[in-house]
Design a protein around this motif. Structure first.
Motif, PDB file in Angstrom:
ATOM      1  N   ASN A  93       3.082   5.262  -9.994  1.00 12.50           N
ATOM      2  CA  ASN A  93       2.979   4.539 -11.258  1.00 12.50           C
ATOM      3  C   ASN A  93       3.879   3.310 -11.324  1.00 12.50           C
ATOM      4  O   ASN A  93       4.152   2.777 -12.396  1.00 12.50           O
ATOM      5  N   SER A 128       0.842  -1.192   0.000  1.00  9.97           N
ATOM      6  CA  SER A 128       0.000   0.000   0.000  1.00  9.97           C
ATOM      7  C   SER A 128       0.878   1.242   0.000  1.00  9.97           C
ATOM      8  O   SER A 128       2.089   1.157   0.195  1.00  9.97           O
ATOM      9  N   MET A 135      -9.950  -0.836  -2.238  1.00 14.17           N
ATOM     10  CA  MET A 135      -9.922  -2.302  -2.169  1.00 14.17           C
ATOM     11  C   MET A 135     -10.421  -2.755  -0.795  1.00 14.17           C
ATOM     12  O   MET A 135     -10.131  -2.125   0.218  1.00 14.17           O
ATOM     13  N   PRO A 161       2.810  -2.962 -10.896  1.00  9.28           N
ATOM     14  CA  PRO A 161       2.405  -3.991  -9.934  1.00  9.28           C
ATOM     15  C   PRO A 161       3.111  -5.341 -10.110  1.00  9.28           C
ATOM     16  O   PRO A 161       3.521  -5.938  -9.110  1.00  9.28           O
ATOM     17  N   GLY A 178      -2.160  -3.498  -3.281  1.00  7.68           N
ATOM     18  CA  GLY A 178      -3.378  -2.790  -2.927  1.00  7.68           C
ATOM     19  C   GLY A 178      -3.778  -1.764  -3.973  1.00  7.68           C
ATOM     20  O   GLY A 178      -2.943  -1.252  -4.715  1.00  7.68           O
ATOM     21  N   GLU A 179      -5.071  -1.501  -4.011  1.00  7.13           N
ATOM     22  CA  GLU A 179      -5.640  -0.494  -4.908  1.00  7.13           C
ATOM     23  C   GLU A 179      -6.599   0.369  -4.104  1.00  7.13           C
ATOM     24  O   GLU A 179      -7.138  -0.070  -3.087  1.00  7.13           O
ATOM     25  N   ASP A 180      -6.830   1.575  -4.586  1.00  7.71           N
ATOM     26  CA  ASP A 180      -7.784   2.462  -3.912  1.00  7.71           C
ATOM     27  C   ASP A 180      -9.135   1.773  -3.756  1.00  7.71           C
ATOM     28  O   ASP A 180      -9.613   1.112  -4.676  1.00  7.71           O
TER      29      ASP A 180
END
Length: 123
Positions: free
Chosen positions: A85, A79, A110, A88, A106-108
């Protein structure tokens, strides 16, 4: 569930707070970016203080898996990724080098479930 944030860095000595967590959400710094941006930078460079901040207050994608392994966590969630950028697949590969558990980038927004499912439908 445990969280590691900025200012812990790779030398964080209170790892006992993270020991045995089912899920560790940990900030991460892309090691390839770090090397490309700062490799060979002289101390006289105006960005040298930024380099020192990055290596002392953040954990590289190479080291984050080692931290999770040492702490005995089951799932590592990357996170607060820097730079934003970063690729992943590279972060996953780096973190997996030192960690035998599951790694998630992690992603916003999630959501990650913890504990045993109750079997009840959400209302």
């Amino acid at each position: 569930m445990s969280f590691s944030e900025d200012a812990f860095g790779p030398l964080f000595q209170r790892r006992s707070l993270l020991k045995g967590a089912d899920v560790l959400v940990h900030e991460v710094l892309d090691n390839l970016w770090l090397q490309a941006k700062f490799h060979g930078m002289p101390k006289s460079d105006p960005e040298y203080p930024l380099y020192i901040h990055m290596i002392t207050a953040h954990t590289s994608s190479i080291d984050v898996g080692k931290v999770a392994e040492e702490c005995g966590v089951k799932i590592l969630v990357l996170s607060h990724i820097a730079p934003g950028n970063a690729a992943p697949p590279r972060l996953l590969a780096d973190a997996r080098q030192g960690f035998s558990g599951k790694v998630i980038v992690g992603e916003d927004l999630m959501e990650i479930g913890i504990g045993k499912p109750s079997g009840k439908a959400k209302s």
